[in-house]
Scaffold this motif. Sequence first.
Motif, PDB file in Angstrom:
ATOM      1  N   ASP A 125       0.812  -1.223   0.000  1.00  0.00           N
ATOM      2  CA  ASP A 125       0.000   0.000   0.000  1.00  0.00           C
ATOM      3  C   ASP A 125       0.846   1.273   0.000  1.00  0.00           C
ATOM      4  O   ASP A 125       0.324   2.377   0.136  1.00  0.00           O
ATOM      5  N   GLY A 126       2.180   1.124  -0.129  1.00  0.00           N
ATOM      6  CA  GLY A 126       3.039   2.298  -0.150  1.00  0.00           C
ATOM      7  C   GLY A 126       3.409   2.810   1.226  1.00  0.00           C
ATOM      8  O   GLY A 126       4.029   3.862   1.347  1.00  0.00           O
ATOM      9  N   GLY A 127       3.025   2.075   2.270  1.00  0.00           N
ATOM     10  CA  GLY A 127       3.378   2.473   3.633  1.00  0.00           C
ATOM     11  C   GLY A 127       4.878   2.386   3.855  1.00  0.00           C
ATOM     12  O   GLY A 127       5.628   1.981   2.959  1.00  0.00           O
ATOM     13  N   PRO A 128       5.336   2.740   5.066  1.00  0.00           N
ATOM     14  CA  PRO A 128       6.769   2.751   5.321  1.00  0.00           C
ATOM     15  C   PRO A 128       7.402   1.360   5.230  1.00  0.00           C
ATOM     16  O   PRO A 128       6.802   0.368   5.649  1.00  0.00           O
ATOM     17  N   VAL A 129       8.616   1.309   4.690  1.00  0.00           N
ATOM     18  CA  VAL A 129       9.402   0.082   4.659  1.00  0.00           C
ATOM     19  C   VAL A 129       9.957  -0.105   6.065  1.00  0.00           C
ATOM     20  O   VAL A 129      10.578   0.807   6.623  1.00  0.00           O
ATOM     21  N   THR A 130       9.721  -1.282   6.641  1.00  0.00           N
ATOM     22  CA  THR A 130      10.104  -1.502   8.036  1.00  0.00           C
ATOM     23  C   THR A 130      10.969  -2.747   8.184  1.00  0.00           C
ATOM     24  O   THR A 130      10.966  -3.635   7.332  1.00  0.00           O
ATOM     25  N   ALA A 131      11.696  -2.796   9.291  1.00  0.00           N
ATOM     26  CA  ALA A 131      12.521  -3.953   9.635  1.00  0.00           C
ATOM     27  C   ALA A 131      12.043  -4.513  10.961  1.00  0.00           C
ATOM     28  O   ALA A 131      11.682  -3.763  11.867  1.00  0.00           O
ATOM     29  N   ASN A 132      12.046  -5.828  11.062  1.00  0.00           N
ATOM     30  CA  ASN A 132      11.680  -6.504  12.302  1.00  0.00           C
ATOM     31  C   ASN A 132      12.938  -6.612  13.169  1.00  0.00           C
ATOM     32  O   ASN A 132      13.731  -7.528  13.010  1.00  0.00           O
ATOM     33  N   LEU A 133      13.105  -5.643  14.057  1.00  0.00           N
ATOM     34  CA  LEU A 133      14.262  -5.649  14.953  1.00  0.00           C
ATOM     35  C   LEU A 133      14.022  -6.534  16.167  1.00  0.00           C
ATOM     36  O   LEU A 133      14.970  -6.905  16.856  1.00  0.00           O
ATOM     37  N   GLN A 134      12.770  -6.883  16.418  1.00  0.00           N
ATOM     38  CA  GLN A 134      12.443  -7.714  17.579  1.00  0.00           C
ATOM     39  C   GLN A 134      12.659  -9.204  17.300  1.00  0.00           C
ATOM     40  O   GLN A 134      12.905  -9.972  18.217  1.00  0.00           O
ATOM     41  N   GLY A 135      12.587  -9.599  16.033  1.00  0.00           N
ATOM     42  CA  GLY A 135      12.733 -11.011  15.675  1.00  0.00           C
ATOM     43  C   GLY A 135      13.827 -11.236  14.648  1.00  0.00           C
ATOM     44  O   GLY A 135      13.558 -11.674  13.529  1.00  0.00           O
ATOM     45  N   PRO A 136      15.091 -10.940  15.015  1.00  0.00           N
ATOM     46  CA  PRO A 136      16.171 -11.068  14.041  1.00  0.00           C
ATOM     47  C   PRO A 136      16.473 -12.525  13.656  1.00  0.00           C
ATOM     48  O   PRO A 136      16.165 -13.452  14.402  1.00  0.00           O
ATOM     49  N   VAL A 137      17.084 -12.657  12.486  1.00  0.00           N
ATOM     50  CA  VAL A 137      17.579 -13.942  12.004  1.00  0.00           C
ATOM     51  C   VAL A 137      19.057 -14.002  12.382  1.00  0.00           C
ATOM     52  O   VAL A 137      19.807 -13.077  12.087  1.00  0.00           O
ATOM     53  N   VAL A 138      19.444 -15.076  13.058  1.00  0.00           N
ATOM     54  CA  VAL A 138      20.824 -15.257  13.496  1.00  0.00           C
ATOM     55  C   VAL A 138      21.404 -16.450  12.733  1.00  0.00           C
ATOM     56  O   VAL A 138      20.832 -17.539  12.767  1.00  0.00           O
ATOM     57  N   TYR A 147      10.162  -1.242  12.507  1.00  0.00           N
ATOM     58  CA  TYR A 147      11.077  -0.116  12.596  1.00  0.00           C
ATOM     59  C   TYR A 147      11.248   0.498  11.211  1.00  0.00           C
ATOM     60  O   TYR A 147      11.659  -0.175  10.266  1.00  0.00           O
ATOM     61  N   ASN A 148      10.932   1.785  11.086  1.00  0.00           N
ATOM     62  CA  ASN A 148      10.957   2.475   9.795  1.00  0.00           C
ATOM     63  C   ASN A 148      12.408   2.666   9.333  1.00  0.00           C
ATOM     64  O   ASN A 148      13.113   3.549   9.807  1.00  0.00           O
TER      65      ASN A 148
END
Length: 152
Positions: free
Chosen positions: A105-118, A140-141
Motif C-alpha cells: 500500500d506504499g506504507g513505510p518500509v520496516t525492519a523486524n528488529l524484535q525477531g532477528p535472524v541469526v 522499525y521504519n
Amino acid sequence: MDVKKIDVKTKTMGTVAVDSDKIIDFPFGLYGFESYHRYALIEAEYKPFVWMQSLDESNLVFLLVDPFIIVDDYELDVDDKTLSEIGVDSPADVVVFSIVTVPSDGGPVTANLQGPVVINRQNNNALQVILSDVKWTTKYNIVKALKEKGVK
C-alpha cells in the motif's frame, strides 16, 4: 576450497546460480513458516539488502537487512543455550539480519528488529530469535532511519 554452485528457483529472478556456502538451514524454521528450512542468500539489486529465498517453495522469499546499519545501538541479548541450538561457540561466528517488510500500500518500509535472524557462519545453521527488550519493534521504519543517518 571449491565452492560449487546450486541452481535456485526464485520468485522474481528466475533461476539463479548460488554458491553452496550461501545456503542456510533453519532447523526450526521461521515463525509462521516452520515447515520451510532451507534458504539461499542472494545479493539484492539494491544495497544493503539481501534476499533469503526458500529452496522448498519458490514463492517464499524474504528481504533482509543488517540491523546494525540501521541502528547504531542495536544489540541482541540471546542466551548461550539458544545459540547452542545452531552450534554457535563464539559471538564472532554470528551474522545477524532483520526481515524487511515492503507494504504493497506504499506504507513505510520496516525492519523486524524484535525477531532477528541469526546465522552461524561456521555451519550455516540459522534461527529466528525473539528479543525481550521492548525497545526493539517489529515495524522499525528503516527508510526514515537511513535518511537520518545520511545513507542513500
